[in-house]
Scaffold this motif. Structure first.
Motif, PDB file in Angstrom:
ATOM      1  N   ASP A  28       0.832  -1.201   0.000  1.00 27.37           N
ATOM      2  CA  ASP A  28       0.000   0.000   0.000  1.00 27.37           C
ATOM      3  C   ASP A  28       0.870   1.255   0.000  1.00 27.37           C
ATOM      4  OD1 ASP A  28      -1.951   1.965   0.556  1.00 27.37           O
ATOM      5  OD2 ASP A  28      -1.668   1.675   2.698  1.00 27.37           O
ATOM      6  N   LEU A  29       1.938   1.239   0.812  1.00 27.67           N
ATOM      7  CA  LEU A  29       2.852   2.394   0.853  1.00 27.67           C
ATOM      8  C   LEU A  29       3.488   2.608  -0.522  1.00 27.67           C
ATOM      9  CD1 LEU A  29       4.560   4.579   2.275  1.00 27.67           C
ATOM     10  CD2 LEU A  29       6.157   2.796   2.930  1.00 27.67           C
ATOM     11  N   LEU A  30       3.932   1.524  -1.170  1.00 27.58           N
ATOM     12  CA  LEU A  30       4.546   1.658  -2.506  1.00 27.58           C
ATOM     13  C   LEU A  30       3.542   2.256  -3.487  1.00 27.58           C
ATOM     14  CD1 LEU A  30       6.584  -1.689  -2.766  1.00 27.58           C
ATOM     15  CD2 LEU A  30       7.441   0.592  -2.270  1.00 27.58           C
ATOM     16  N   GLU A  31       2.295   1.810  -3.416  1.00 27.89           N
ATOM     17  CA  GLU A  31       1.267   2.369  -4.313  1.00 27.89           C
ATOM     18  C   GLU A  31       1.096   3.867  -4.069  1.00 27.89           C
ATOM     19  OE1 GLU A  31      -0.038   1.386  -6.897  1.00 27.89           O
ATOM     20  OE2 GLU A  31      -0.109  -0.795  -6.869  1.00 27.89           O
ATOM     21  N   GLY A  36       2.023  12.673  -7.345  1.00 28.26           N
ATOM     22  CA  GLY A  36       2.528  13.533  -8.422  1.00 28.26           C
ATOM     23  C   GLY A  36       2.471  12.912  -9.800  1.00 28.26           C
ATOM     24  N   LEU A  37       1.534  11.984 -10.022  1.00 29.33           N
ATOM     25  CA  LEU A  37       1.379  11.388 -11.363  1.00 29.33           C
ATOM     26  C   LEU A  37       0.878  12.444 -12.350  1.00 29.33           C
ATOM     27  CD1 LEU A  37      -0.439   7.939 -11.212  1.00 29.33           C
ATOM     28  CD2 LEU A  37       1.634   8.472 -12.434  1.00 29.33           C
ATOM     29  N   GLN A  38       1.426  12.426 -13.567  1.00 31.14           N
ATOM     30  CA  GLN A  38       0.924  13.354 -14.598  1.00 31.14           C
ATOM     31  C   GLN A  38      -0.477  12.926 -15.036  1.00 31.14           C
ATOM     32  OE1 GLN A  38       2.430  16.032 -15.707  1.00 31.14           O
ATOM     33  NE2 GLN A  38       4.626  15.748 -15.827  1.00 31.14           N
ATOM     34  N   VAL A  39      -0.591  11.672 -15.476  1.00 31.08           N
ATOM     35  CA  VAL A  39      -1.881  11.159 -15.945  1.00 31.08           C
ATOM     36  C   VAL A  39      -2.075   9.785 -15.335  1.00 31.08           C
ATOM     37  CG1 VAL A  39      -3.250  10.477 -17.948  1.00 31.08           C
ATOM     38  CG2 VAL A  39      -1.584  12.334 -18.153  1.00 31.08           C
ATOM     39  N   LYS A  40      -3.244   9.589 -14.760  1.00 29.90           N
ATOM     40  CA  LYS A  40      -3.492   8.299 -14.119  1.00 29.90           C
ATOM     41  C   LYS A  40      -3.863   7.262 -15.172  1.00 29.90           C
ATOM     42  CE  LYS A  40      -6.597   6.263 -10.950  1.00 29.90           C
ATOM     43  NZ  LYS A  40      -7.239   5.604 -12.030  1.00 29.90           N
ATOM     44  N   GLN A  41      -3.229   6.084 -15.078  1.00 27.46           N
ATOM     45  CA  GLN A  41      -3.575   5.002 -16.017  1.00 27.46           C
ATOM     46  C   GLN A  41      -3.744   3.722 -15.210  1.00 27.46           C
ATOM     47  OE1 GLN A  41       0.027   5.449 -18.122  1.00 27.46           O
ATOM     48  NE2 GLN A  41      -0.917   6.491 -19.849  1.00 27.46           N
ATOM     49  N   GLY A  42      -4.929   3.134 -15.219  1.00 25.01           N
ATOM     50  CA  GLY A  42      -5.141   1.897 -14.470  1.00 25.01           C
ATOM     51  C   GLY A  42      -5.198   2.177 -12.980  1.00 25.01           C
ATOM     52  N   LYS A  43      -5.602   1.161 -12.238  1.00 26.91           N
ATOM     53  CA  LYS A  43      -5.800   1.380 -10.802  1.00 26.91           C
ATOM     54  C   LYS A  43      -4.500   1.315 -10.020  1.00 26.91           C
ATOM     55  CE  LYS A  43     -10.590   0.683  -9.876  1.00 26.91           C
ATOM     56  NZ  LYS A  43     -11.586   0.203  -8.942  1.00 26.91           N
ATOM     57  N   SER A  44      -3.464   0.672 -10.579  1.00 25.54           N
ATOM     58  CA  SER A  44      -2.204   0.561  -9.840  1.00 25.54           C
ATOM     59  C   SER A  44      -1.136   1.411 -10.515  1.00 25.54           C
ATOM     60  CB  SER A  44      -1.746  -0.897  -9.792  1.00 25.54           C
ATOM     61  OG  SER A  44      -0.399  -0.944  -9.395  1.00 25.54           O
ATOM     62  N   SER A  89       1.455   0.250 -13.572  1.00 20.35           N
ATOM     63  CA  SER A  89       1.417   1.065 -14.784  1.00 20.35           C
ATOM     64  C   SER A  89       2.842   1.511 -15.166  1.00 20.35           C
ATOM     65  CB  SER A  89       0.503   2.256 -14.527  1.00 20.35           C
ATOM     66  OG  SER A  89       0.710   3.256 -15.459  1.00 20.35           O
ATOM     67  N   HIS A  90       3.622   1.943 -14.173  1.00 23.10           N
ATOM     68  CA  HIS A  90       5.016   2.353 -14.421  1.00 23.10           C
ATOM     69  C   HIS A  90       5.834   1.168 -14.940  1.00 23.10           C
ATOM     70  CE1 HIS A  90       8.655   4.828 -12.689  1.00 23.10           C
ATOM     71  NE2 HIS A  90       8.822   4.487 -13.951  1.00 23.10           N
ATOM     72  N   LEU A  91       5.629  -0.007 -14.317  1.00 24.43           N
ATOM     73  CA  LEU A  91       6.369  -1.211 -14.751  1.00 24.43           C
ATOM     74  C   LEU A  91       6.038  -1.553 -16.210  1.00 24.43           C
ATOM     75  CD1 LEU A  91       6.011  -3.372 -11.511  1.00 24.43           C
ATOM     76  CD2 LEU A  91       8.182  -2.729 -12.561  1.00 24.43           C
ATOM     77  N   LEU A  92       4.756  -1.416 -16.566  1.00 26.03           N
ATOM     78  CA  LEU A  92       4.365  -1.737 -17.948  1.00 26.03           C
ATOM     79  C   LEU A  92       5.016  -0.770 -18.939  1.00 26.03           C
ATOM     80  CD1 LEU A  92       0.568  -2.585 -17.496  1.00 26.03           C
ATOM     81  CD2 LEU A  92       2.412  -4.181 -18.041  1.00 26.03           C
ATOM     82  N   VAL A 133      -3.786  -4.146  -9.595  1.00 25.19           N
ATOM     83  CA  VAL A 133      -3.348  -4.026  -8.194  1.00 25.19           C
ATOM     84  C   VAL A 133      -2.805  -5.379  -7.728  1.00 25.19           C
ATOM     85  CG1 VAL A 133      -4.116  -3.571  -5.834  1.00 25.19           C
ATOM     86  CG2 VAL A 133      -5.012  -2.201  -7.713  1.00 25.19           C
ATOM     87  N   GLY A 134      -3.505  -6.458  -8.101  1.00 26.95           N
ATOM     88  CA  GLY A 134      -3.059  -7.805  -7.725  1.00 26.95           C
ATOM     89  C   GLY A 134      -1.709  -8.129  -8.327  1.00 26.95           C
ATOM     90  N   LYS A 135      -1.508  -7.718  -9.590  1.00 32.83           N
ATOM     91  CA  LYS A 135      -0.219  -8.005 -10.245  1.00 32.83           C
ATOM     92  C   LYS A 135       0.912  -7.245  -9.572  1.00 32.83           C
ATOM     93  CE  LYS A 135      -2.216  -9.215 -14.684  1.00 32.83           C
ATOM     94  NZ  LYS A 135      -2.745  -8.714 -15.925  1.00 32.83           N
ATOM     95  N   ALA A 136       0.647  -5.971  -9.235  1.00 34.56           N
ATOM     96  CA  ALA A 136       1.696  -5.181  -8.571  1.00 34.56           C
ATOM     97  C   ALA A 136       2.074  -5.825  -7.239  1.00 34.56           C
ATOM     98  CB  ALA A 136       1.202  -3.746  -8.347  1.00 34.56           C
ATOM     99  N   ARG A 137       1.072  -6.274  -6.485  1.00 35.55           N
ATOM    100  CA  ARG A 137       1.351  -6.879  -5.172  1.00 35.55           C
ATOM    101  C   ARG A 137       2.127  -8.178  -5.333  1.00 35.55           C
ATOM    102  NH1 ARG A 137      -3.891  -5.620  -1.313  1.00 35.55           N
ATOM    103  NH2 ARG A 137      -3.518  -3.390  -1.287  1.00 35.55           N
ATOM    104  N   ALA A 138       1.733  -8.982  -6.325  1.00 33.77           N
ATOM    105  CA  ALA A 138       2.441 -10.251  -6.545  1.00 33.77           C
ATOM    106  C   ALA A 138       3.890  -9.975  -6.938  1.00 33.77           C
ATOM    107  CB  ALA A 138       1.728 -11.043  -7.641  1.00 33.77           C
TER     108      ALA A 138
END
Length: 1293
Positions: free
Chosen positions: A804-807, A813-821, A825-828, A888-893
């Motif tokens: 949760d802290l990492l999220e 300070g995101l420019q444009v939000k993409q997806g819930k995580s 999104s950054h990793l992709l 969100v699940g993928k980021a946590r995994a």
């Protein structure tokens, strides 16, 4: 003296305020409200002003013009014409001041005709401009010039379908339309008497709109409420006069739940019971909560209700139930918050751009709908809890489900409770079944109750339907029926909620860790100290409670609650909430005398509802105080007149100061009394988290508090001791609880964001430290926290909160939000850019893999090179897991996998090394673009490499994983001539593979199977075919292809007939191989399975010879082995390691007993090995013959002999090709399982065969040593030992 309390006021209200259109400054567009100019002018917002406030200022509550202006009219001014609906709207709001204290506001907004010609013509001009722009956009002919023609003809409408209907009806023509503008009157009060304030304001508004003028000038009524109406004392009620009727308010006593005057009924009707409970759970776990509605009062009612139901805990973070449009950037805050956002009539939730949603609870109040974060644990006893609240709601004729028509239903139900019907025989209703009434038949919404009742299992016959107090006490109850019902329903529901915590935490005091040092040093080490023994508390709880409780104990609200308990020893010090809670806990403990700390999951219903309800009824039947009546003021002739329909500017000279002398002023004259009263008033009743916050800032550092420069806390120290320390604690770190409602310059916004960055870093430091202390345990013990054991549930909780802290860091300070995580999104983005670059011919090898220079250094002796470190490869592993559906699940995994591989810091460093990408995705002020903080953050994460996590393997138990097995034959006797066909079978804590054939030329195999968990044993053997079927194996290596964990299974024995012990198969016990990377690894927890002492004791033995141990060392070895097993069973089930290791591993029980039997064993010939199994077989033959010759022995002896021989025969007749040592291992394991080892040792020590085969000095011939060995082995009797299938395959016992 600054007390930090919300007010020094003994008055009911501090200010009366009027806001609206300032005709002198004209129409100013409100850019901060973010309105777009495509909207028609009537739908735009314009700036409102505070037109007047009375008095100018009061010392204890300075008037905050910006905040009041923003919150009275959060969307600014709105305009209407005679065709629009212009009903007055009431809403309340809250102002949290710089010292954390609160003031309440109650506002009534209504419409007045615009009389100013300039404003009307300005609106007409705006319409001309707007229509011209619209037509240009739509390429239609230019606008007709005459004002009459400026509306569209049907043909034009047909040609321009994109002009919405709204705009057609929102046009304004100065010649035929009347223009109206919003105006607001408002009371600012120290306490939240919402109903009383609403009545006062509605009656004042009625006075200016009714055809008859009121009996007295308006000034008299405003003066009365400001200066002549006191706050009711605790436990009393007060009546005062409005313009047209009496107004009542009542205040709970010091032993009741705190003041709460908002209708819970509305919350349940809007959201439904299930959703309310889910929202309540989110608030308790300090998840970000965003409420969304087009009604300001709904936002406030839901926010206040949820925080009130938390008693005795209090929301510790940002709390803004109505977020003014100008503060929308505050949704970017990477901290827990509870905020309310006005929906502006937009129903489309998808258009709402929220910076982060990975851990957000989104509540769409108007559409009765709630979006929850993933993995939300269930509130304990949820079903019984729902049933208990349902019974309360049903007794008031309410459906526990969300009720979209609640407003219409309310009008039908008003004055109506199922109790009235049930006792009314004339309607033909049977009292036995109250809900089978006209009410149910008439009203389709409530008709659905019947079905719901069946589902929840509430018995209607037993339903406690109260008789309506208003019927039998008409003469007495002074307030109207609706208000009475609101109070009754509120107190019933609140008591049920409060009872849950009283039951759950009835023995919490036992686990509070009182500081041993003085308070000064306690404060200076506050962030290192634990204030509550979480592990012991959780170990007492029923299993189903753990997912919720383990997370709840980590929240700041719980920490603050415990801090206040530590700081307030005697009842005098305690603030109201703690005193009330403790008295309830004491009552429960008196009832449960026999089992004070025994926890059961038995649901205990609330028992003190009636008592609480009676207290309120008593106050409303017998009014304790009546305030002075409004009276004529000393006004000049001609003052106080006004035009009907317009709220006037009141005469400030008569309203600027209070009376110099009246009865009430005299009574409250002594300053000391006044101060004491207001302190009581606050500690007792301004429950809504300021007083506790006041007291409880101590646990600041555990959940990092966020501070902003525009939030300054009162620095003054209090006289009494605990308060002085609380003040100091607050000064240690400060929390931004409320954004400042003014001065929104770019520099202030930048300053706030900078504080966010600092706060995130601090939270990261505290989280990593907490996780390491929990994991390593040893350090925690040194800090004086007793023996810390981390449970599986607790570890999962800590890792989830790290995710949760990492999220939150990645969404700052995101420019444009993409997806819930934001993290995924950054990793992709990174994966995409990397794969583009790697697609060029220069890129060799699989894309994204770092080449050999980056490869991890491996152990010198290891024949299996470690996996290459690859961020992209780890992402692909996660993308290939079909069970994980959400971002969100993928980021946590991915985080869990990186932690298990000890690569989290390294991977994130690599992700952030792509500066171009980070610049493209993030604003300049974002955490990820602050280089120093980012470096420190990665350094904190690096410390996780010091411990072993299995947070991926243990959670994703059903996924398919590739495994790679390599068999390493002895280098001395090369296996090149080996002709037989080898096979292996790999077992882990979760499953085993079955037999896998291994090609004899490569001795390697890769296979995919369902997650085996941590690996424990390998069965290995061959089919004894060909000319040379003898094989000396050094070890077997197995690697998990996803986590990279490599296990080594040492062997060092022959497999083949006529060599060694003649075994064709062996069971090998494995151990995790650790990578020694000096630059990245700091230290490592000692492996769980073996005693470090044993290791040191036996290193002196030369590795080549068989160790010759003396009897002392052997005894110690047996003791250590048994000890390991005992410790294993004393751990909670989820934390136990591998029992197989403790039985068959290095220095396990089998090894220890081997030493016992080898001590003093005679070896007859030089070149022939004699095995322990030979001795056991000879003993078996002796026992069998002794049994047949019916030697006179007692029954016990015969029973033991029968068991021993039965087991020996079963093992010898197994179809498996295991050698003599393998058979001995099997016998020891079975003997341990069936608690027979100590019997067998006693048998063998007395057996004549022992005399033949052992020297006189042998341990088995020493009676005292044998007796002590038997006693040690007897300790295994109390444990239920379950053997891994691989150890007893082929044995049918």
């Amino acid at each position: 003296m600054s007390t930090g309390f919300s007010s020094s006021s003994c008055r009911f209200a501090d200010y009366f305020v009027v806001c609206g259109l300032d005709t002198e400054s004209g129409l100013e567009p409100d850019e901060l409200s973010g309105e777009n100019f495509e909207q028609s002018p009537l739908r735009r917002t314009f700036k409102s002003k505070v037109l007047a406030h009375y008095p100018d200022n009061v010392e204890w509550n300075p008037f905050d013009q910006d905040a009041v202006g923003m919150l009275c009219m959060p969307k600014g001014l709105s305009f209407r014409t005679q065709t629009d609906i212009r009903e007055p709207q009431f809403h309340s709001f809250i102002i949290t001041r710089e010292d954390g204290s609160r003031t309440y506001g109650f506002a009534l907004t209504f419409f007045e005709e615009v009389t100013s010609k300039q404003i009307c013509s300005a609106m007409q001009t705006l319409y001309h401009m707007h229509n011209a722009e619209q037509y240009d956009i739509l390429h239609t002919p230019p606008t007709p010039r005459s004002p009459e023609d400026h509306r569209l003809t049907p043909q034009q409408l047909h040609a321009a379908p994109s002009i919405s209907r709204l705009q057609r009806f929102n046009s304004y023509d100065i010649s035929r339309d009347t223009l109206y503008v919003s105006k607001c009157i408002c009371l600012i009060t120290p306490m939240a008497f919402a109903n009383a304030c609403r009545k006062v304001l509605e009656q004042l508004h009625q006075a200016v709109t009714s055809p008859q003028p009121p009996p007295l000038p308006l000034e008299s009524y405003v003066y009365n409420v400001l200066y002549e109406v006191p706050l009711p004392p605790a436990g009393r009620s007060l009546k005062f006069s409005g313009v047209y009727g009496p107004v009542l308010c009542q205040r709970p006593s010091t032993i009741e739940l705190p003041l709460f005057d908002f209708p819970l009924q509305e919350v349940f009707e809007l959201l439904g019971l299930e959703n309310v409970l889910q929202l309540f759970t989110c608030a308790l776990l300090e998840i970000q909560i965003l409420l969304y509605s087009q009604h300001y009062q709904r936002l406030m009612t839901v926010a206040e209700s949820i925080t009130a139901l938390m008693f005795p805990f209090q929301w510790q973070h940002v709390y803004v139930p109505i977020l003014p449009a100008s503060l929308l950037h505050f949704l970017d805050a990477p901290v827990p918050y509870l905020m309310g956002l006005h929906s502006n009539g937009q129903d489309d939730r998808t258009k709402l751009e929220l910076p982060q949603e990975a851990n957000l609870c989104f509540v769409d109040i108007d559409n009765h709908f709630i979006e929850l974060p993933e993995d939300l644990p269930q509130f304990p006893n949820k079903l019984e809890f729902i049933q208990e609240i349902s019974e309360v709601l049903l007794a008031f004729g309410m459906s526990p489900e969300a009720n979209p028509q609640c407003s219409e239903v309310q009008s039908k139900i008003r004055g109506f409770r199922s109790g009235d019907m049930s006792s009314d025989k004339r309607n033909g209703n049977l009292a036995g079944s109250p809900l089978n009434s006209y009410l149910l038949r008439e009203n389709q919404t409530i008709a659905r109750l019947q079905a719901l009742v069946k589902r929840t299992g509430v018995s209607l016959e037993k339903l406690d339907v109260k008789e309506d107090t208003s019927t039998n006490k008409d003469s007495k109850v002074q307030c109207d029926e609706d208000e009475m019902k609101m109070h009754q329903l509120n107190i019933r529901v609140r008591e049920v909620f409060a009872n849950r915590f009283t039951q759950m935490f009835s023995d919490y005091e036992v686990f509070v860790i009182q500081p041993s040092q003085d308070k000064e040093s306690w404060f200076s080490n506050r962030d290192q100290m634990q204030n509550f023994d979480k592990a012991s508390f959780l170990s007492d709880q029923p299993e189903p409670y753990l997912p919720f409780l383990s997370r709840f104990l980590e929240t700041q609200m719980f920490a603050s609650f415990i801090d206040s308990k530590i700081l307030c020893h005697d009842d005098e010090d305690k603030e109201h909430t703690l005193r009330v809670f403790d008295s309830r806990v004491d009552k429960i403990r008196m009832l449960n005398v026999r089992t004070p700390t025994l926890r059961t999951s038995m649901y205990q219903k609330c028992t003190n509802i009636d008592e609480a309800e009676k207290a309120i009824e008593m106050r409303l039947c017998k009014i304790d105080h009546t305030a002075l009546h409004p009276h004529l003021l000393d006004m000049k002739i001609g003052q106080g007149r006004y035009e009907p329909g317009f709220f006037p500017r009141l005469q400030s000279d008569v309203l600027s100061t209070g009376p110099t002398s009246n009865k009430w002023a005299k009574r409250s004259a002594p300053a000391q009394w006044r101060r004491r009263d207001r302190q009581k008033q606050h500690t007792e009743h301004l429950y809504l988290d300021n007083d506790q916050r006041e007291k409880n800032e101590a646990k600041i550092s555990q959940k990092w508090p966020l501070c902003a420069d525009d939030v300054i806390w009162s620095q003054s120290l209090r006289s009494s001791d605990p308060e002085k320390y609380i003040q100091e604690a607050r000064n240690l770190g400060t929390t931004l609880r409320q954004p400042k409602l003014s001065n929104l310059s770019p520099s202030v916004i930048a300053q706030t964001n900078w504080k966010f960055v600092e706060g995130l870093l601090k939270e990261c430091r505290n989280k990593t430290k907490r996780m390491l202390v929990e994991k390593m345990g040893r350090e925690a013990v040194e800090l004086g926290h007793g023996e810390v054991s981390i449970t599986g549930v607790e570890e999962n909780t800590l890792i989830a909160s790290l995710c949760d802290l990492l999220e939150r860091i990645w969404s700052h300070g995101l420019q444009v939000k993409q997806g819930k995580s934001a993290l995924w999104s950054h990793l992709l983005h990174y994966q995409e850019s990397k794969e583009k670059r790697d697609a060029t011919p220069a890129g060799l090898g699989p894309p994204g893999i770092i080449h050999d220079t980056e490869r991890r250094k491996s152990d010198a002796g290891c024949a299996m090179p470690p996996l290459k470190v690859s961020l992209i490869q780890d992402m692909r592993h996660i993308q290939n897991i079909s069970e994980i559906k959400t971002d969100v699940g993928k980021a946590r995994a991915w985080v869990r996998l990186s932690m298990e591989k000890k690569l989290l810091s390294r991977h994130l460093k690599q992700l952030l090394s792509d500066h171009e990408l980070t610049k493209k995705l993030y604003k300049r002020y974002a955490f990820l673009r602050c280089d120093d903080e980012k470096e420190q953050f990665l350094y904190h994460l690096l410390s996780f490499n010091a411990v072993d996590y299995f947070c991926f393997t243990n959670v994703f138990t059903t996924i398919m994983i590739p495994y790679h097995v390599v068999i390493i034959p002895s280098k001395k006797l090369g296996g090149s001539m080996f002709t037989a066909n080898p096979w292996v079978c790999v077992s882990g804590e979760l499953a085993e593979t079955g037999v896998l054939q291994v090609p004899k030329n490569t001795l390697e195999i890769t296979f995919e199977c369902q997650n085996l968990g941590k690996l424990t044993t390998i069965q290995m053997g061959h089919d004894n075919s060909g000319l040379y079927a003898k094989w000396l194996v050094e070890c077997v290596m197995v690697r998990n292809g996803i986590t990279g964990h490599t296990y080594k299974f040492p062997c060092g024995r022959w497999l083949g007939k006529g060599v060694d012990d003649g075994s064709l198969e062996r069971i090998l016990v494995g151990e995790l191989v650790t990578n020694t990377e000096n630059e990245e690894r700091m230290c490592r927890t000692p492996p769980m399975q073996q005693s470090p002492g044993m290791m040191r004791r036996f290193v002196t033995i030369s590795p080549n010879s068989k160790p010759k141990l003396n009897t002392g060392q052997i005894q110690e070895g047996v003791g250590e082995a048994i000890n390991g097993i005992v410790k294993h069973f004393h751990k909670p089930e989820k934390e136990r390691g591998s029992l197989t290791l403790l039985l068959c591993g290095e220095y396990g029980l089998v090894w220890a007993l081997e030493q016992v039997f080898q001590h003093g064993f005679k070896s007859p010939r030089l070149f022939k090995n004699v095995f322990i199994w030979d001795f056991l077989e000879k003993s078996q033959v002796y026992f069998e013959s002794a049994e047949q010759s019916q030697m006179t022995q007692d029954e016990n002896w015969q029973m033991r002999v029968r068991h021993f021989c039965h087991f020996m025969r079963a093992i010898n007749s197994t179809p498996r090709n295991i050698g003599k040592d393998g058979k001995f291992q099997m016998l020891v394991c079975l003997g341990a399982r069936d608690h027979l080892l100590h019997h067998w040792i006693a048998l063998l020590a007395e057996c004549p065969i022992t005399a033949q085969m052992y020297e006189d000095t042998a341990l088995l011939k020493d009676h005292s040593l044998v007796n002590s060995l038997i006693r040690v082995l007897q300790t295994l009797q109390e444990f239920n030992i379950t053997l891994e299938a691989s150890l007893v395959k082929g044995i049918g016992i």
